[in-house]
Design an enzyme around this catalytic site. Structure first.
Site, PDB file in Angstrom:
ATOM      1  N   PRO A   9       3.794  -3.619   9.025  1.00 15.78           N
ATOM      2  CA  PRO A   9       4.081  -3.576  10.452  1.00 15.78           C
ATOM      3  C   PRO A   9       5.564  -3.715  10.815  1.00 15.78           C
ATOM      4  O   PRO A   9       6.282  -4.500  10.202  1.00 15.78           O
ATOM      5  CB  PRO A   9       3.274  -4.746  11.023  1.00 15.78           C
ATOM      6  N   ASN A  10       5.940  -2.941  11.798  1.00 15.34           N
ATOM      7  CA  ASN A  10       7.267  -2.978  12.437  1.00 15.34           C
ATOM      8  C   ASN A  10       8.389  -2.379  11.594  1.00 15.34           C
ATOM      9  O   ASN A  10       9.517  -2.265  12.073  1.00 15.34           O
ATOM     10  CB  ASN A  10       7.639  -4.419  12.863  1.00 15.34           C
ATOM     11  N   ARG A  17      15.110  -2.661  15.333  1.00 14.08           N
ATOM     12  CA  ARG A  17      14.562  -3.996  15.145  1.00 14.08           C
ATOM     13  C   ARG A  17      15.586  -4.962  14.535  1.00 14.08           C
ATOM     14  O   ARG A  17      16.055  -4.714  13.423  1.00 14.08           O
ATOM     15  CB  ARG A  17      13.393  -3.817  14.179  1.00 14.08           C
ATOM     16  N   TYR A  22      17.959  -6.604   9.661  1.00 15.29           N
ATOM     17  CA  TYR A  22      17.431  -5.451   8.915  1.00 15.29           C
ATOM     18  C   TYR A  22      18.379  -4.256   8.849  1.00 15.29           C
ATOM     19  O   TYR A  22      18.056  -3.248   8.219  1.00 15.29           O
ATOM     20  CB  TYR A  22      16.089  -5.017   9.526  1.00 15.29           C
ATOM     21  N   ASN A  73       6.112  -3.125   0.777  1.00 11.98           N
ATOM     22  CA  ASN A  73       6.734  -4.106   1.668  1.00 11.98           C
ATOM     23  C   ASN A  73       5.674  -4.424   2.726  1.00 11.98           C
ATOM     24  O   ASN A  73       5.524  -3.680   3.691  1.00 11.98           O
ATOM     25  CB  ASN A  73       8.008  -3.546   2.310  1.00 11.98           C
ATOM     26  N   ALA A  76       5.240  -8.604   7.775  1.00 20.98           N
ATOM     27  CA  ALA A  76       4.716  -9.922   8.181  1.00 20.98           C
ATOM     28  C   ALA A  76       3.435 -10.300   7.438  1.00 20.98           C
ATOM     29  O   ALA A  76       3.150 -11.488   7.244  1.00 20.98           O
ATOM     30  CB  ALA A  76       4.477  -9.935   9.687  1.00 20.98           C
ATOM     31  N   GLU A  97       6.749  -5.846  -5.137  1.00 21.90           N
ATOM     32  CA  GLU A  97       6.902  -6.276  -3.743  1.00 21.90           C
ATOM     33  C   GLU A  97       8.379  -6.176  -3.346  1.00 21.90           C
ATOM     34  O   GLU A  97       9.247  -6.637  -4.101  1.00 21.90           O
ATOM     35  CB  GLU A  97       6.426  -7.733  -3.648  1.00 21.90           C
ATOM     36  N   HIS A  99      11.292  -6.647  -0.102  1.00 22.31           N
ATOM     37  CA  HIS A  99      11.670  -7.074   1.245  1.00 22.31           C
ATOM     38  C   HIS A  99      13.124  -6.705   1.473  1.00 22.31           C
ATOM     39  O   HIS A  99      13.965  -6.954   0.599  1.00 22.31           O
ATOM     40  CB  HIS A  99      11.497  -8.590   1.416  1.00 22.31           C
ATOM     41  N   ARG A 106      15.431 -17.469   5.008  1.00 21.08           N
ATOM     42  CA  ARG A 106      15.144 -17.363   6.439  1.00 21.08           C
ATOM     43  C   ARG A 106      14.240 -18.535   6.866  1.00 21.08           C
ATOM     44  O   ARG A 106      14.293 -19.589   6.250  1.00 21.08           O
ATOM     45  CB  ARG A 106      14.514 -15.990   6.719  1.00 21.08           C
TER      46      ARG A 106
HETATM   47  C1  DQA Z   1      10.260  -8.211   5.634  1.00 18.33           C
HETATM   48  C2  DQA Z   1      10.328  -9.740   5.734  1.00 18.33           C
HETATM   49  C3  DQA Z   1       9.126 -10.279   6.489  1.00 18.33           C
HETATM   50  O1  DQA Z   1       9.194 -11.710   6.583  1.00 18.33           O
HETATM   51  C4  DQA Z   1       9.080  -9.717   7.895  1.00 18.33           C
HETATM   52  O2  DQA Z   1       7.918 -10.158   8.574  1.00 18.33           O
HETATM   53  C5  DQA Z   1       9.183  -8.235   7.919  1.00 18.33           C
HETATM   54  C6  DQA Z   1      10.077  -7.558   6.988  1.00 18.33           C
HETATM   55  C7  DQA Z   1      11.538  -7.622   5.006  1.00 18.33           C
HETATM   56  O3  DQA Z   1      11.496  -6.456   4.632  1.00 18.33           O
HETATM   57  O4  DQA Z   1      12.560  -8.305   4.915  1.00 18.33           O
HETATM   58  O5  DQA Z   1       8.586  -7.583   8.775  1.00 18.33           O
HETATM   59  O6  DQA Z   1       9.176  -7.875   4.790  1.00 18.33           O
END
Ligand code: DQA
Length: 149
Positions: A9-10, A17, A22, A73, A76, A97, A99, A106
């Site tokens: 998501p997002n 964002r 990011y 990835n 959340a 995985e 990120h 964080r």
């Molecule tokens: C994320 C880190 C997560 O904590 C966050 O909720 C994201 C993006 C990252 O790519 O840094 O949506 O996965």
């Protein structure tokens, strides 16, 4: 070698964002950079993005028999989803995985990942380069597995 890249998501809102966290590059720029990496490394790939947990679980299930590895990835859902963890364990494909940000530096709720338990490794805090590293890692992992047979 066929790899499924999954974004949660997002991540489709990259650029817009929280750019201080990011970056200012768009989601399309991420897709373009993945495409370039895969073309150079001769990796077949597909990218899937969804804001819905069930859709991510469905896609992981569909990967069984159709892909050799998964780069994920979970965004959340990293910090909440036993369902995504179980799906990855169920299909048993080598997974990495990724990120974009360094989740260990964080808020404390981001430090724990349900997903790590089903992944060969976690790459965090390297921006787009984390995806490239994950793709090349899986390519090398597959080459070594074939060699060991
Ligand atoms: C994320 C880190 C997560 O904590 C966050 O909720 C994201 C993006 C990252 O790519 O840094 O949506 O996965």
């Amino acid at each position: 070698m066929k790899i499924l890249v999954i974004n949660g998501p997002n991540l489709n809102l990259l650029g817009l964002r929280e750019p201080d966290i990011y970056g200012t590059e768009s989601y399309q720029a991420l897709l373009d950079s993945i495409d370039e990496t895969c073309r150079k490394a001769e990796i077949e790939y597909e990218v899937f993005q969804s804001n819905h947990e069930g859709a991510l679980v469905d896609k992981i299930q569909e990967a069984y028999g159709n892909f050799d590895g998964i780069v994920i990835n979970p965004a959340a859902y990293t910090h909440t989803s036993v369902a995504i963890l179980d799906a990855l364990k169920a299909v048993g494909l080598p997974a990495v995985e990724v990120h974009l940000s360094d989740i260990n530096r964080r808020e404390s709720f981001r430090k724990f990942s349900y997903i790590s338990a089903a992944c060969l490794k976690t790459i965090a805090g390297k921006g787009f380069a984390g995806y490239w590293e994950a793709l090349l890692f899986l390519k090398e992992y597959e080459r070594k597995s074939r060699h060991d047979l």
